[in-house]
Design an enzyme around this catalytic site. Sequence first.
Site, PDB file in Angstrom:
ATOM      1  N   TYR A 184     -43.133   0.310  38.657  1.00  0.00           N
ATOM      2  CA  TYR A 184     -42.174   0.108  37.549  1.00  0.00           C
ATOM      3  C   TYR A 184     -40.802  -0.275  38.099  1.00  0.00           C
ATOM      4  CZ  TYR A 184     -38.998   2.006  33.840  1.00  0.00           C
ATOM      5  OH  TYR A 184     -38.005   2.212  32.904  1.00  0.00           O
ATOM      6  N   TYR A 334     -48.424   9.266  42.765  1.00  0.00           N
ATOM      7  CA  TYR A 334     -47.141   9.650  42.158  1.00  0.00           C
ATOM      8  C   TYR A 334     -46.138   9.943  43.269  1.00  0.00           C
ATOM      9  CZ  TYR A 334     -43.666  12.119  39.370  1.00  0.00           C
ATOM     10  OH  TYR A 334     -42.488  12.499  38.766  1.00  0.00           O
ATOM     11  N   ASP A 336     -41.452  10.684  43.503  1.00  0.00           N
ATOM     12  CA  ASP A 336     -40.366  11.036  42.585  1.00  0.00           C
ATOM     13  C   ASP A 336     -39.001  10.631  43.124  1.00  0.00           C
ATOM     14  OD1 ASP A 336     -39.347  12.029  40.256  1.00  0.00           O
ATOM     15  OD2 ASP A 336     -39.993  14.092  40.578  1.00  0.00           O
TER      16      ASP A 336
HETATM   17  P1  NAD Z   1     -39.976   3.098  24.158  1.00  0.00           P
HETATM   18  O1  NAD Z   1     -41.319   3.081  24.776  1.00  0.00           O
HETATM   19  O2  NAD Z   1     -39.704   4.132  23.124  1.00  0.00           O
HETATM   20  O3  NAD Z   1     -39.647   1.670  23.536  1.00  0.00           O
HETATM   21  C1  NAD Z   1     -40.166   0.457  24.031  1.00  0.00           C
HETATM   22  C2  NAD Z   1     -40.650  -0.335  22.829  1.00  0.00           C
HETATM   23  O4  NAD Z   1     -41.092  -1.626  23.301  1.00  0.00           O
HETATM   24  C3  NAD Z   1     -41.855   0.313  22.124  1.00  0.00           C
HETATM   25  O5  NAD Z   1     -41.609   0.468  20.741  1.00  0.00           O
HETATM   26  C4  NAD Z   1     -43.001  -0.663  22.365  1.00  0.00           C
HETATM   27  O6  NAD Z   1     -43.909  -0.752  21.275  1.00  0.00           O
HETATM   28  C5  NAD Z   1     -42.235  -1.977  22.556  1.00  0.00           C
HETATM   29  N1  NAD Z   1     -43.037  -2.940  23.332  1.00  0.00           N
HETATM   30  C6  NAD Z   1     -43.593  -2.746  24.551  1.00  0.00           C
HETATM   31  N2  NAD Z   1     -44.295  -3.833  24.904  1.00  0.00           N
HETATM   32  C7  NAD Z   1     -44.176  -4.727  23.887  1.00  0.00           C
HETATM   33  C8  NAD Z   1     -44.702  -6.022  23.672  1.00  0.00           C
HETATM   34  N3  NAD Z   1     -45.505  -6.615  24.558  1.00  0.00           N
HETATM   35  N4  NAD Z   1     -44.385  -6.671  22.535  1.00  0.00           N
HETATM   36  C9  NAD Z   1     -43.585  -6.071  21.602  1.00  0.00           C
HETATM   37  N5  NAD Z   1     -43.068  -4.825  21.754  1.00  0.00           N
HETATM   38  C10 NAD Z   1     -43.373  -4.166  22.879  1.00  0.00           C
HETATM   39  O7  NAD Z   1     -38.914   3.225  25.360  1.00  0.00           O
HETATM   40  P2  NAD Z   1     -37.334   3.470  25.328  1.00  0.00           P
HETATM   41  O8  NAD Z   1     -37.061   4.800  25.896  1.00  0.00           O
HETATM   42  O9  NAD Z   1     -36.790   3.110  24.010  1.00  0.00           O
HETATM   43  O10 NAD Z   1     -36.868   2.406  26.427  1.00  0.00           O
HETATM   44  C11 NAD Z   1     -36.390   1.122  26.126  1.00  0.00           C
HETATM   45  C12 NAD Z   1     -36.021   0.395  27.419  1.00  0.00           C
HETATM   46  O11 NAD Z   1     -35.081   1.175  28.182  1.00  0.00           O
HETATM   47  C13 NAD Z   1     -37.202   0.123  28.347  1.00  0.00           C
HETATM   48  O12 NAD Z   1     -37.046  -1.152  28.915  1.00  0.00           O
HETATM   49  C14 NAD Z   1     -37.086   1.177  29.427  1.00  0.00           C
HETATM   50  O13 NAD Z   1     -37.622   0.743  30.657  1.00  0.00           O
HETATM   51  C15 NAD Z   1     -35.574   1.372  29.509  1.00  0.00           C
HETATM   52  N6  NAD Z   1     -35.235   2.728  29.985  1.00  0.00           N
HETATM   53  C16 NAD Z   1     -35.165   3.797  29.132  1.00  0.00           C
HETATM   54  C17 NAD Z   1     -34.821   5.044  29.637  1.00  0.00           C
HETATM   55  C18 NAD Z   1     -34.623   6.242  28.758  1.00  0.00           C
HETATM   56  O14 NAD Z   1     -33.984   7.186  29.211  1.00  0.00           O
HETATM   57  N7  NAD Z   1     -35.116   6.283  27.523  1.00  0.00           N
HETATM   58  C19 NAD Z   1     -34.607   5.223  31.008  1.00  0.00           C
HETATM   59  C20 NAD Z   1     -34.730   4.126  31.844  1.00  0.00           C
HETATM   60  C21 NAD Z   1     -35.036   2.877  31.315  1.00  0.00           C
HETATM   61  N1  UDP Z   2     -41.841  16.628  34.828  1.00  0.00           N
HETATM   62  C1  UDP Z   2     -42.277  17.953  34.887  1.00  0.00           C
HETATM   63  N2  UDP Z   2     -43.094  18.406  33.911  1.00  0.00           N
HETATM   64  C2  UDP Z   2     -43.510  17.649  32.853  1.00  0.00           C
HETATM   65  C3  UDP Z   2     -43.063  16.289  32.789  1.00  0.00           C
HETATM   66  C4  UDP Z   2     -42.224  15.825  33.798  1.00  0.00           C
HETATM   67  O1  UDP Z   2     -41.946  18.697  35.831  1.00  0.00           O
HETATM   68  O2  UDP Z   2     -44.245  18.166  31.979  1.00  0.00           O
HETATM   69  C5  UDP Z   2     -40.890  16.121  35.864  1.00  0.00           C
HETATM   70  C6  UDP Z   2     -41.247  14.806  36.560  1.00  0.00           C
HETATM   71  O3  UDP Z   2     -42.089  15.052  37.674  1.00  0.00           O
HETATM   72  C7  UDP Z   2     -39.878  14.305  36.978  1.00  0.00           C
HETATM   73  C8  UDP Z   2     -38.956  14.775  35.851  1.00  0.00           C
HETATM   74  O4  UDP Z   2     -39.669  15.820  35.189  1.00  0.00           O
HETATM   75  O5  UDP Z   2     -39.474  14.933  38.173  1.00  0.00           O
HETATM   76  C9  UDP Z   2     -38.540  13.720  34.837  1.00  0.00           C
HETATM   77  O6  UDP Z   2     -39.677  13.097  34.330  1.00  0.00           O
HETATM   78  P1  UDP Z   2     -39.668  11.967  33.204  1.00  0.00           P
HETATM   79  O7  UDP Z   2     -41.066  11.776  32.755  1.00  0.00           O
HETATM   80  O8  UDP Z   2     -38.694  12.280  32.129  1.00  0.00           O
HETATM   81  O9  UDP Z   2     -39.214  10.619  33.906  1.00  0.00           O
HETATM   82  P2  UDP Z   2     -38.306  10.193  35.143  1.00  0.00           P
HETATM   83  O10 UDP Z   2     -36.962  10.846  34.996  1.00  0.00           O
HETATM   84  O11 UDP Z   2     -39.010  10.622  36.387  1.00  0.00           O
HETATM   85  O12 UDP Z   2     -38.239   8.714  35.015  1.00  0.00           O
END
Ligand code: NAD
Ligand code: UDP
EC number: 4.1.1.35
Length: 388
Positions: A184, A334, A336
């Site tokens: 990723y 996996y 981290d």
């Molecule tokens: P999410 O999974 O809730 O939202 C992603 C959305 O994209 C989903 O609704 C999914 O259906 C849609 N999607 C995926 N593939 C698709 C496709 N082929 N066609 C149309 N729609 C599609 O995730 P989120 O937490 O809202 O994250 C949004 C973005 O932010 C992502 O790019 C993610 O990598 C990035 N991000 C989020 C976090 C966080 O803390 N939430 C952290 C790091 C990165």
């Molecule tokens: N984790 C955990 N227990 C759970 C789910 C996640 O200990 O039930 C840990 C995971 O190994 C990581 C951290 O929580 O160290 C944050 O995980 P998350 O899935 O939110 O995503 P990340 O921050 O790693 O992108």
Amino acid sequence: MASAARLDLDGNAIKPMTICMIGAGGFIGSHLCEKLMAETMHKVLAVDVYNDKIRHLLEPATHPWSDRIQFHRINIKHDSRLEGLIKMADLTVNLAAICTPADYNTRPLDTIYSNFIDALPVVKYCSENNKRLIHFSTCEVYGKTIRSFLPKDSPLRQDPAYYLLKEDASPCIFGSIEKQRWSYACAKQLIERLIYAEGAENGLEFTIVRPFNWIGPRMDFIPGIDGPSGGVPRVLACFSNNLLRHEPLKLVDGGQSQRTFVYIKDAIEAVLLMIDNPGRANGHIFNVGNPNNEATVRQLAEMMTEVYAKVSGEPSLEVPTVDVSSKEFYGEGYDDSDKRIPDMTIINKQLGWNPKTSLWDLLESTLTYQHRTYAEAIKQAIAKPVAS
Ligand code: NAD
Ligand code: UDP
């Protein structure tokens, strides 16, 4: 309600624009749509395969913003309508991705395709049609900190020079190829590099966002209620699920990894500033996180347990957590990130943004939502007799 006279950071009136939001039906997209409908006059072409999390904005059609949001059920992997929507918009915000760690090592191909290959046409259409792009990357592009390679007793481990994550200075440190967790991060890094190169060589106006653990209501799903029963969401939903079911929270490899958590509503303020201030946001990569909300995963589990007891009125388990190996929890491959503290210099300077909400407060509002939304459904699911 939205006022027509909103001003940007330089005091100029903000002109309403049309935004093509890809992944609008997800966690971040749903909050961004809510904000844009409630506080601005911008229009949203909302693209996703699902719309459950934004249905309250789409229906009934009598909302004051109803003529400013349109849902397009499109899978961007294979749909020729995408280019037309990007052409119709002034700005594209791309959120679409597979972004749950449980998928990175178990579905690495889907992860790489989703985060790199599927994002390519979006970048290309924006570049070819001279459209602005805000692309969502991740803090995970930093990978591990330099600090994690220092001896355990080194005093340098306390020095921010070895762990603070800076957009324009920190290296990206991933594990070996068989540690497929990094599929990723690596795909996100390559799409960042491609967008940056499109900016440098072809003049693409871009902004890259690196979210640092944004959390809040509507994040992911509760397994067996509004998602697959064997599914593994991100940590907030995993721990919420355990709390709702009165099960111990599972600490992967002892819960020693550290994260900083930012409330989704604070983070969305930062995204709106980027949308409204192109002159300050274009050409930049922004960390968006809350450096003051750091906790180990174990500390997060303990705080969530305490907050959940308060908001639900239910006593906590005597032994609230249990240790589990990463191999058992996530499977082979996996790995981290050890610690994630965002440097805030660039976002402060360009947009004057600072997060406000403490970890306790954001957990209190989020767990109140989780309890209100899911507690009854979980009770019913547990009470349902197993079919013979
Ligand atoms: P999410 O999974 O809730 O939202 C992603 C959305 O994209 C989903 O609704 C999914 O259906 C849609 N999607 C995926 N593939 C698709 C496709 N082929 N066609 C149309 N729609 C599609 O995730 P989120 O937490 O809202 O994250 C949004 C973005 O932010 C992502 O790019 C993610 O990598 C990035 N991000 C989020 C976090 C966080 O803390 N939430 C952290 C790091 C990165
Ligand atoms: N984790 C955990 N227990 C759970 C789910 C996640 O200990 O039930 C840990 C995971 O190994 C990581 C951290 O929580 O160290 C944050 O995980 P998350 O899935 O939110 O995503 P990340 O921050 O790693 O992108």
